[in-house]
Design an enzyme around this catalytic site. Structure first.
Site, PDB file in Angstrom:
ATOM      1  CB  SER A   1      14.039  -0.071   6.758  1.00  0.00           C
ATOM      2  OG  SER A   1      13.594  -0.502   5.491  1.00  0.00           O
TER       3      SER A   1
ATOM      4  CG  HIS B   1      10.811  -2.373   7.012  1.00  0.00           C
ATOM      5  ND1 HIS B   1      10.924  -1.012   6.846  1.00  0.00           N
ATOM      6  CD2 HIS B   1       9.849  -2.558   7.954  1.00  0.00           C
ATOM      7  CE1 HIS B   1      10.073  -0.407   7.648  1.00  0.00           C
ATOM      8  NE2 HIS B   1       9.417  -1.315   8.341  1.00  0.00           N
TER       9      HIS B   1
ATOM     10  CG  ASP C   1       7.757   1.608   9.820  1.00  0.00           C
ATOM     11  OD1 ASP C   1       6.635   1.934  10.260  1.00  0.00           O
ATOM     12  OD2 ASP C   1       8.295   0.523  10.084  1.00  0.00           O
TER      13      ASP C   1
END
Length: 338
Positions: free
Chosen positions: A160, A187, A280
């Site tokens: 991310s 992400h 995540d």
């Protein structure tokens, strides 16, 4: 400006009209964070980011309303020069996504203002190399469990915040003859995924592309999860995309990828969790662990945000924790070239 100034926990200390003034104000005001546009007169955001990160390193997030190819390319290059993230610019109070984009911008500014950044060199080749890992990098003495002799057949990666630059560094170290398919969840602001794949491909010996439904997995090819879709794999060795609900706020999700790969490949799974905010991927990594797969986490010293890898480390499911510069070498050592 109005969005940030409207939050009582954020103080806007200055506003620059171009990149040159952004450098000057950063030096004089010493802000906790800079929000940077890409296209500005006199000096653009790419050059301003590069100069700020060389002279007085400061957290920078890119704020953009455009997804034109040139802006995508410049934004990703700025991430390589030390910017932390790309955020969609709120375009007006009556726009359909105004509230969502405003909320994300405010949350990101608050989180990134606490990040400690390092100096980035004008010439990347002049940057000091990352220190090699030592015995303290491993959670288990003897590195990976020696009882697991199954060779990896697939490499799955989730990242991310700070991920694009980390992915670029990792992929650039994998050899052209790398024998595994590589699947990536990163992400990133919607509309930037195609540009991300293209940008990563320019510095990698491997082909990098956005994954497509039903596409057969090929050795030495890198597949990036597309915008707003989960990416997984089938037991027949092809890509499976899904539009099911976001998992803990993310679509694509690292957890979806890791769970899917663990089901299809079991102990032949090699998972890597890189820098990123939040958790995540954690649930998916538990599935990888249960299946007998191996897990590598990026260490705190080289992570922009230690949230995602830190959560996996805290859960005690990671085989080894390594500086970014050592991860590719570890992967290669587990995957003999044939």
């Amino acid at each position: 400006m109005q969005v940030l100034g409207g939050d009582p926990e954020i103080q806007v200390v200055g506003e620059a009209k171009d990149g040159l003034e952004a450098i000057q104000l950063t030096e004089s005001l010493k802000p906790d964070l800079v929000t940077m546009d890409i296209f500005m007169p006199n000096m653009d955001g790419l050059e301003a980011t590069k100069e700020i990160m060389f002279r007085f390193p400061t957290p920078i997030i890119l704020v953009t309303s455009s997804q034109r190819a040139r802006e995508v390319e410049s934004s990703l290059a700025s991430l390589g020069n030390g910017a932390l993230d790309i955020i969609e610019k709120p375009i007006g109070p009556f726009a359909p996504k105004f509230q969502d984009s405003s909320t994300r911008l405010i949350a990101t500014v608050k989180a990134m203002s606490k990040v400690k950044v390092i100096r980035h060199w004008r010439n990347p080749n002049a940057a000091p190399p990352l220190k090699p890992a030592d015995a303290r990098s491993s959670l288990k003495s003897g590195d990976f469990q020696t009882s697991r002799s199954v060779r990896p057949k697939i490499l799955a990666i989730a990242a991310s915040t700070g991920g694009p630059a980390a992915l670029q560094a990792l992929l650039s170290q994998l050899p052209q003859e790398f024998p595994l398919p590589v699947l990536i969840v990163q992400h990133i602001t919607q509309g930037f995924t195609e540009g991300l794949a293209s940008w990563l491909g320019t510095s990698s010996r491997l082909e990098v592309k956005v994954g497509k439904q039903g596409e057969a997995l090929m050795p030495g090819r890198v597949y990036v999860a597309p915008d707003n879709l989960h990416m997984g794999v089938t037991e027949l060795g092809s890509i499976s995309l899904s539009s099911i609900d976001a998992i803990r706020g993310f679509r694509p999700s690292g957890t979806f990828l890791f769970e899917s790969v663990a089901r299809a490949f079991g102990p032949a799974t090699l998972a890597v969790i890189l820098t990123g905010m939040g958790e995540d991927g954690l649930t998916g990594l538990h599935a990888v662990r249960r299946s007998g797969g191996r897990i590598i986490a990026q260490d705190q010293s080289t992570s922009v945000i230690f949230g995602m890898p830190g959560a996996a480390v805290a859960a005690g499911i990671v085989d080894v924790v390594l500086p970014l510069g050592d991860i590719a070498g570890k992967i290669i050592s587990l995957v003999p070239m044939t």
